[in-house]
Design a protein around this motif. Structure first.
Motif, PDB file in Angstrom:
ATOM      1  N   TYR B 271       0.914  -1.162   0.089  1.00  0.00           N
ATOM      2  CA  TYR B 271       0.089   0.080  -0.027  1.00  0.00           C
ATOM      3  C   TYR B 271       0.886   1.153   0.008  1.00  0.00           C
ATOM      4  N   SER B 272       0.894   2.000  -1.062  1.00  0.00           N
ATOM      5  CA  SER B 272       1.709   3.290  -1.220  1.00  0.00           C
ATOM      6  C   SER B 272       0.992   4.541  -1.135  1.00  0.00           C
ATOM      7  N   THR B 273       1.345   5.358  -0.750  1.00  0.00           N
ATOM      8  CA  THR B 273       0.518   6.724  -0.364  1.00  0.00           C
ATOM      9  C   THR B 273       1.683   7.863  -0.629  1.00  0.00           C
ATOM     10  N   VAL B 274       1.237   8.689  -1.700  1.00  0.00           N
ATOM     11  CA  VAL B 274       1.776  10.049  -1.602  1.00  0.00           C
ATOM     12  C   VAL B 274       0.899  11.085  -1.460  1.00  0.00           C
ATOM     13  N   GLN B 275       1.034  11.884  -0.371  1.00  0.00           N
ATOM     14  CA  GLN B 275       0.034  12.814   0.115  1.00  0.00           C
ATOM     15  C   GLN B 275       0.649  14.161   0.040  1.00  0.00           C
ATOM     16  N   ASN B 276      -0.073  14.907  -0.702  1.00  0.00           N
ATOM     17  CA  ASN B 276       0.295  16.352  -0.662  1.00  0.00           C
ATOM     18  C   ASN B 276      -0.947  17.612  -0.444  1.00  0.00           C
ATOM     19  N   TRP B 277      -1.511  17.260   0.623  1.00  0.00           N
ATOM     20  CA  TRP B 277      -2.552  18.233   0.812  1.00  0.00           C
ATOM     21  C   TRP B 277      -2.171  19.622   1.403  1.00  0.00           C
ATOM     22  N   TYR B 278      -2.938  20.589   1.161  1.00  0.00           N
ATOM     23  CA  TYR B 278      -2.569  21.863   1.332  1.00  0.00           C
ATOM     24  C   TYR B 278      -2.212  22.048   2.952  1.00  0.00           C
ATOM     25  N   PRO B 279      -0.950  22.434   3.123  1.00  0.00           N
ATOM     26  CA  PRO B 279      -0.231  22.322   4.359  1.00  0.00           C
ATOM     27  C   PRO B 279      -0.567  23.862   5.088  1.00  0.00           C
ATOM     28  N   GLY B 280      -1.346  24.708   4.479  1.00  0.00           N
ATOM     29  CA  GLY B 280      -1.545  26.066   5.215  1.00  0.00           C
ATOM     30  C   GLY B 280      -0.574  26.992   4.394  1.00  0.00           C
ATOM     31  N   ASN B 281      -0.645  28.305   4.534  1.00  0.00           N
ATOM     32  CA  ASN B 281       0.468  29.185   4.085  1.00  0.00           C
ATOM     33  C   ASN B 281       1.555  29.550   5.205  1.00  0.00           C
ATOM     34  N   LYS B 282       2.341  30.215   4.593  1.00  0.00           N
ATOM     35  CA  LYS B 282       4.024  30.497   5.507  1.00  0.00           C
ATOM     36  C   LYS B 282       3.634  30.879   6.761  1.00  0.00           C
ATOM     37  N   GLU B 283       2.344  31.751   7.183  1.00  0.00           N
ATOM     38  CA  GLU B 283       2.255  31.682   8.444  1.00  0.00           C
ATOM     39  C   GLU B 283       1.542  30.825   9.125  1.00  0.00           C
ATOM     40  N   GLY B 284       1.144  29.781   8.428  1.00  0.00           N
ATOM     41  CA  GLY B 284       0.509  28.641   9.153  1.00  0.00           C
ATOM     42  C   GLY B 284      -1.110  28.643   9.035  1.00  0.00           C
ATOM     43  N   LYS B 285      -1.543  29.790   8.271  1.00  0.00           N
ATOM     44  CA  LYS B 285      -3.035  29.776   8.215  1.00  0.00           C
ATOM     45  C   LYS B 285      -3.403  28.610   7.088  1.00  0.00           C
ATOM     46  N   GLY B 286      -4.553  28.161   7.478  1.00  0.00           N
ATOM     47  CA  GLY B 286      -5.224  27.256   6.645  1.00  0.00           C
ATOM     48  C   GLY B 286      -4.782  25.867   6.661  1.00  0.00           C
ATOM     49  N   GLY B 287      -4.902  25.130   5.631  1.00  0.00           N
ATOM     50  CA  GLY B 287      -4.401  23.896   5.750  1.00  0.00           C
ATOM     51  C   GLY B 287      -5.042  22.744   6.305  1.00  0.00           C
ATOM     52  N   ILE B 288      -4.788  21.487   5.952  1.00  0.00           N
ATOM     53  CA  ILE B 288      -5.618  20.299   6.088  1.00  0.00           C
ATOM     54  C   ILE B 288      -5.249  19.865   7.453  1.00  0.00           C
ATOM     55  N   TYR B 289      -6.434  19.134   8.215  1.00  0.00           N
ATOM     56  CA  TYR B 289      -6.045  18.237   9.390  1.00  0.00           C
ATOM     57  C   TYR B 289      -6.308  16.773   8.777  1.00  0.00           C
ATOM     58  N   ASN B 290      -5.212  16.083   9.097  1.00  0.00           N
ATOM     59  CA  ASN B 290      -5.418  14.928   8.544  1.00  0.00           C
ATOM     60  C   ASN B 290      -5.130  13.725   9.569  1.00  0.00           C
ATOM     61  N   PHE B 291      -6.318  13.176   9.912  1.00  0.00           N
ATOM     62  CA  PHE B 291      -6.210  12.308  11.254  1.00  0.00           C
ATOM     63  C   PHE B 291      -6.687  10.992  10.597  1.00  0.00           C
ATOM     64  N   VAL B 292      -5.574  10.071  10.461  1.00  0.00           N
ATOM     65  CA  VAL B 292      -6.010   8.822   9.783  1.00  0.00           C
ATOM     66  C   VAL B 292      -5.862   7.525  10.413  1.00  0.00           C
ATOM     67  N   THR B 293      -6.465   6.526  10.307  1.00  0.00           N
ATOM     68  CA  THR B 293      -6.424   5.397  10.768  1.00  0.00           C
ATOM     69  C   THR B 293      -6.162   4.354   9.841  1.00  0.00           C
ATOM     70  N   LYS B 294      -4.906   3.727   9.885  1.00  0.00           N
ATOM     71  CA  LYS B 294      -4.735   2.734   8.683  1.00  0.00           C
ATOM     72  C   LYS B 294      -4.074   1.410   9.502  1.00  0.00           C
ATOM     73  N   ARG B 295      -4.554   0.346   9.201  1.00  0.00           N
ATOM     74  CA  ARG B 295      -4.196  -0.721   9.709  1.00  0.00           C
ATOM     75  C   ARG B 295      -4.474  -2.045   8.997  1.00  0.00           C
ATOM     76  N   GLY B 296      -3.611  -2.871   9.200  1.00  0.00           N
ATOM     77  CA  GLY B 296      -3.590  -4.147   8.295  1.00  0.00           C
ATOM     78  C   GLY B 296      -3.213  -5.502   9.222  1.00  0.00           C
ATOM     79  N   LEU B 297      -4.177  -6.565   8.687  1.00  0.00           N
ATOM     80  CA  LEU B 297      -4.126  -7.653   9.320  1.00  0.00           C
ATOM     81  C   LEU B 297      -3.301  -8.804   8.562  1.00  0.00           C
ATOM     82  N   CYS B 298      -2.277  -9.406   8.958  1.00  0.00           N
ATOM     83  CA  CYS B 298      -1.573 -10.515   8.154  1.00  0.00           C
ATOM     84  C   CYS B 298      -1.979 -11.948   8.861  1.00  0.00           C
ATOM     85  N   LYS B 299      -2.071 -12.717   8.150  1.00  0.00           N
ATOM     86  CA  LYS B 299      -2.591 -14.161   8.388  1.00  0.00           C
ATOM     87  C   LYS B 299      -1.122 -14.731   7.982  1.00  0.00           C
TER      88      LYS B 299
END
Ligand SMILES: Nc1ncnc2c1ncn2[C@@H]1O[C@H](COP(=O)(O)OP(=O)(O)OP(=O)(O)O)[C@@H](O)[C@H]1O
Ligand SMILES: [Mg+2]
Lengths: 254, 485
Positions: B271-299
Motif C-alpha cells: 500500500y503506497s501513499t503520496v500525500q500532498n494536501w494543502y499545508p497552510g500558508n507560510k504563516e501557518g494559516k489554513g491547511g488540512i487536518y489529517n487524522f488517519v487510521t490505517k491498519r492491516g492484518l496479516c494471516k
C-alpha cells in the motif's frame, strides 16, 4: 584569465584579505604559499563565492566578467573550479550521479548537449584510470568515509571531468602519500593547457617539483608580500617566512 | 526516549524552504450542498443518499452513538485550534451524476483539474498498467480498467458500490480491523464516511496492475471521510497506490480516513501513499487536518508493506500499522514525512507481533524545515506467543534551519524473550558547506537541496512503484522549494 584588484574581504567582521592583486593568464600556473591563517583558503573561498566571506573592496574580472556579481553556481559554470582543502561529505548521493549532474548543469549553461548516463560513465571511468582511482569510490556517496588522500584524489577527478578554465587547488597535496602525490600531479599536468590556468595553494615546495609553476606568491596577513619564480619556493623552504614578514608587522590585532 | 534536536543557523536552507504551495487552485465543479452539522438525521440522510441497506445505516448509527462518548485524543505532539464538529458539512457530491459510459462524459472541468495535477485521465488509460478509480470529493466519477480486472475476478470499485453489490464481503470485513470503537476519528469516520475504495483479490490471483486512487478535497468546509477496504484472499497479491493533492483553501479542513487491509494466508498487500494536501500558508494559516487510521492484518505467511510519502497537511496524525497475527507473517513500514513552515506531523507505525517468526521493518525518514514539528511515534509490541519475532527500526531525521523540531518516540513492549528488537535513530542537517560544495560544482541551491533530500529518502523511494517515485520526488522538491535566487 583572471584579474584580482585590491581585493578586501571580511569574515565575521574581521578583515582577512587586505588588498590582494593578482593576474593570471591562460597557460600559467601560479603557486600561492604562506603561513597558516594568512588567508589562502579565504582567497579561494571568496573567488568561489562562499557567502560567509564578505567582499568589502576591490574587483575580480574573470574572462571579462565581473566575477563577484555571479552566484557561486554561475562562477562554476563560467569555468571556475575550487579543489577544497577539506572536501565535504554528502551522504546519499553517489559520486557518479553527483558529477554527472554537475557536468550536465555546466553543459546546459553553455548550451551544449547533456551527457547520457552511458556516455558519462565512459568518461568518468577513463578519468578514474588516469588517477589510478579505485572504481568503488565512484559508486559510493560523495566523499563519505573516503580517506584523506581519496578525498583529494576525488577533487582532481572532478576537475578533470568538469574541465574548468581556472582551477584553484587548495592544498590538494596535503595528506597525500608519495605515490599519490605523483599521480595527482600527473592529473594536474594532464589538465594543463594553454587555454586554462591553475592557482596552486601549497605549503610544500616538493609539489612544485612535479607541477612546475610559472610564478610563486607569498601571502601574508591577507596581502601578497612577495612574488617570484620557482626559486622563491626553494628560498622559502630554506629560510621560512620570517625574513619576509618582519617588514609587515605593524598591523592592528596582531 | 524523547530526542529533541534543534539545528544551527543555516540561512541558505532557511530561505530556500520559505516556499508557497504551488498547486493551489479551485475548480468550479457544481457541488450539491448538504446541511452543516452532525446528528442522527444527518447520518440517516447520508445513508439514504447512498441508497444503503438497513444494516449499513444501523452500523453508522452505532458508530455515531459510540463517538458521542469519546473525546479528541490529546497525546499527539500537535497543536491546532479546536475543531467544531457541528460546523462541518458531512457530505458533498458533484451534482452531475457519476454514471459515465466513457470519459468524454466526464465534466471537462474535472478533466482539466486532473491535468493540472499531471494526471490526465485519458492518458491514465494508456499508462502502463494503472487502473484509476478517481474519487472526486465524495463520489467516484471515473473508473477504468474494471473490465480487465473483473476477468480475473478482482473487484475494484467505490466502497458505496461494494456495499450494494458485495454485501457479504463488506459485512464480513468492514470494521474488522479498525472497529468503530477504535478511536475518536475512526468512530467519526464509521458514522459519516462518504466513499472510498474497495478491492478484493480472489485466491491465488496476482493483480496484473497497480490499483490507484486519487483523492481530492474540494467542497468548501466539507470534511472528508474516506473509507478503504482491501481484501487479499489466500495466496493473492495486490499493489495499491493512493495519492492526492488538494486545492488551496483558507479554511481548515478536516480529513479523517480509515483504511483496512486484510492479507489472508500467503497473501501480500503493498500500500503506497503520496500525500500532498494543502499545508497552510507560510504563516501557518489554513491547511488540512489529517487524522488517519490505517491498519492491516496479516494471516499466516502474509505480508503487508506500507510506504508513504507525506508532504502535505497542516496537521498529520497517522500510524499505518500491521497486526502480525499469522506465523511467519511480515510487516513493513517505509515512510518519508516532510514538514515545512508551520506544519506538524505526528506519524509512525505500530507493529504488533502475535504469531511465531513474525518479522517487521520500520524505516522512517523525517524532514523538518521552517518552523515545523516532525515527530516519529512508533510501537513495536511482541506478544507472549510470538517466538523468534524480529523487528528492525531505523528512524532518521533531517533538519533544515534552526527553528524546526524533530522528535522520536519509540515504544517497545516485548513479552517474549526469544524476540529481537533493534532500534536505530540518527539526526542530521543539511549544512551550508554541503550546499556550497554542490554550488561550486555548478549545481543550484534548489537542486542541491533536492539532491541531498532525495539521497536521504532513497531507501523509501526505492520501495515506491516507479511512476509514484517520480511523483514523490517532484512533491518533495515542490514542498521544499523556495525563493532563493
Ligand atoms: N568561516 C570562518 N569563520 C571564522 N574565521 C575564519 C573563517 N574562515 C577563515 N577564518 C579565519 O581567517 C583566517 C585565514 O584563514 P584561511 O583559512 O584563509 O587561512 P589559510 O591561509 O588557508 O591557512 P592554512 O594554511 O592553515 O590552510 C584565519 O585566522 C581563520 O581562522
Ligand atoms: Mg587553507
Amino acid at each position: 584569465m583572471i584579474k584580482i584588484r585590491n581585493l578586501h574581504a571580511n569574515v565575521e567582521g574581521k578583515e582577512i584579505l587586505r588588498g590582494i592583486n593578482l593576474d593570471v593568464n591562460a597557460g600559467e600556473v601560479h603557486a600561492i604559499m604562506g603561513p597558516n591563517g594568512s588567508g589562502k583558503s579565504t582567497l579561494a573561498n571568496v573567488l568561489a563565492g562562499h557567502e560567509a566571506y564578505e567582499v568589502t573592496e576591490g574587483e575580480v574580472i574573470f574572462e571579462g566578467k565581473n566575477l563577484l556579481d555571479l552566484a557561486p553556481e554561475d562562477r562554476a559554470r563560467e569555468g571556475l573550479f575550487l579543489a577544497f582543502q577539506y572536501p565535504i561529505e554528502i551522504p546519499g548521493i553517489s559520486n557518479t550521479s553527483f558529477l554527472q549532474t554537475a557536468l550536465n548543469e555546466i553543459r546546459k549553461y553553455k548550451g551544449l548537449p547533456e551527457y547520457s548516463a552511458k556516455e558519462f560513465l565512459d568518461l568518468i571511468k577513463a578519468k578514474a584510470v588516469v588517477l589510478n582511482m579505485n572504481p568503488s569510490l565512484l559508486s559510493r556517496p560523495v566523499n563519505q568515509g573516503f580517506s584523506g588522500g581519496e578525498k583529494k584524489r576525488n577533487e582532481i577527478l572532478q576537475m578533470l571531468i568538469l574541465n574548468p578554465k581556472l582551477a584553484v587547488l587548495d592544498e590538494t597535496d596535503s595528506g597525500l602519500d608519495i605515490d599519490a602525490l605523483k599521480i595527482v600531479s600527473k592529473g594536474v599536468n594532464v589538465f594543463r593547457s594553454n587555454k586554462n590556468a591553475v592557482i596552486l595553494v601549497t605549503h610544500y615546495q616538493r609539489l612544485l617539483d612535479y607541477i612546475v609553476p610559472d610564478f610563486v606568491h607569498v601571502l601574508y596577513r591577507g596581502k601578497i608580500v612577495k612574488s617570484g619564480t620557482k626559486d622563491l619556493a626553494l628560498e622559502l623552504e630554506e629560510k621560512g617566512y620570517e625574513w619576509l614578514t618582519k617588514a609587515e608587522l605593524p598591523v592592528e590585532n596582531v | 526516549m524523547n530526542e529533541e534536536q534543534k539545528s544551527d543557523d543555516m540561512k541558505v536552507v532557511e530561505d530556500l524552504t520559505n516556499s508557497e504551495y504551488k498547486w493551489g487552485f479551485v475548480s468550479d465543479i457544481e457541488e450539491e450542498e448538504f446541511p452543516i452539522g452532525l446528528n442522527e438525521d444527518v447520518i440517516r440522510k447520508i445513508s439514504a443518499k447512498k441508497k444503503e441497506p438497513e444494516w449499513m445505516t444501523e452500523w453508522r448509527l452505532k458508530a455515531y452513538k459510540h463517538w458521542l462518548t469519546l473525546t479528541e485524543p490529546k497525546w499527539p505532539k500537535v497543536k491546532y485550534p479546536e475543531v467544531n464538529f457541528q460546523d462541518i458539512r458531512y457530505f458533498a457530491a458533484p451534482k452531475k451524476k457519476p454514471e459515465y459510459e466513457s470519459l468524454d462524459e466526464v465534466d471537462p472541468e474535472l478533466v482539466a483539474t486532473f491535468e493540472k495535477l499531471g494526471i490526465p485521465i485519458e492518458e491514465q488509460k494508456t499508462l502502463a498498467g494503472v487502473a484509476v478509480d478517481a474519487v472526486f470529493d465524495s463520489v467516484s466519477v471515473a473508473t477504468t480498467f474494471r473490465e480487465t480486472l473483473s476477468e480475473k475476478g478482482i473487484i475494484f470499485c467505490p466502497i458505496s458500490e461494494a456495499i450494494q453489490n458485495h454485501p457479504d464481503l463488506v459485512k464480513k470485513y468492514l470494521g474488522s480491523i479498525v472497529p468503530y470503537t477504535d478511536n475518536f476519528y475512526a468512530s467519526l469516520n464509521a458514522a459519516v464516511f462518504s466513499d472510498g475504495s474497495f478491492a478484493y483479490i480472489p485466491k491465488g490471483v496476482r493483480c496484473p496492475m497497480e490499483l490507484s486512487t486519487y483523492f481530492r478535497i474540494n467542497a468548501m468546509n466539507s470534511g472528508q471521510f474516506e473509507r478503504t477496504l482491501i481484501i487479499a484472499d489466500e495466496g493473492s497479491y495486490v499493489s495499491y497506490l493512493e495519492g492526492c493533492t488538494a486545492p488551496m483553501r483558507d479554511e481548515n479542513q478536516l480529513h479523517a480516513a480509515v483504511v483496512e487491509l486484510i492479507a489472508l494466508d500467503n497473501a501480500g498487500i503493498k500500500y503506497s501513499t503520496v500525500q500532498n494536501w494543502y499545508p497552510g500558508n507560510k504563516e501557518g494559516k489554513g491547511g488540512i487536518y489529517n487524522f488517519v487510521t490505517k491498519r492491516g492484518l496479516c494471516k499466516t505467511n502474509a505480508k503487508i508493506s506500507w510506504t508513504q510519502v507525506e508532504t502535505g497537511s497542516a496537521v498529520t496524525w497517522k500510524y499505518p500499522s500491521c497486526i502480525l497475527q499469522g506465523d511467519n507473517s511480515v510487516g513493513e513500514f517505509y515512510s518519508v514525512a516532510v514538514t515545512n513552515n508551520y506544519q506538524q506531523a505526528d506519524t509512525g507505525t505500530k507493529m504488533i507481533h502475535l504469531g511465531k517468526n513474525t518479522r517487521s521493518t520500520i524505516i522512517s525518514k523525517g524532514i523538518s524545515a521552517g518552523r515545523s514539528d516532525n515527530s516519529y511515534r512508533g510501537l513495536v509490541k511482541v506478544g507472549k506467543n510470538a517466538d523468534n519475532a524480529r523487528n528492525f527500526s531505523q528512524c532518521d531525521s533531517m533538519l533544515m534551519g534552526n527553528k524546526c523540531g524533530a522528535h522520536t518516540f519509540p515504544y517497545i513492549e516485548v513479552n517474549n524473550n526469544t524476540a529481537i528488537v533493534e532500534h536505530e535513530a540518527t539526526t542530521s542537517k543539511i549544512s551550508d558547506d554541503q550546499i556550497f560544495y554542490l554550488n561550486q560544482r555548478g549545481i543550484s541551491t534548489e537542486d542541491a537541496v533536492n539532491m541531498i533530500v532525495n539521497g536521504f529518502c532513497k531507501e523509501v523511494f526505492k520501495k515506491l512503484p516507479m511512476e509514484f517515485a517520480v511523483e514523490a520526488q517532484k512533491l518533495l522538491a515542490i514542498s521544499l522549494e523556495g525563493s532563493v535566487g
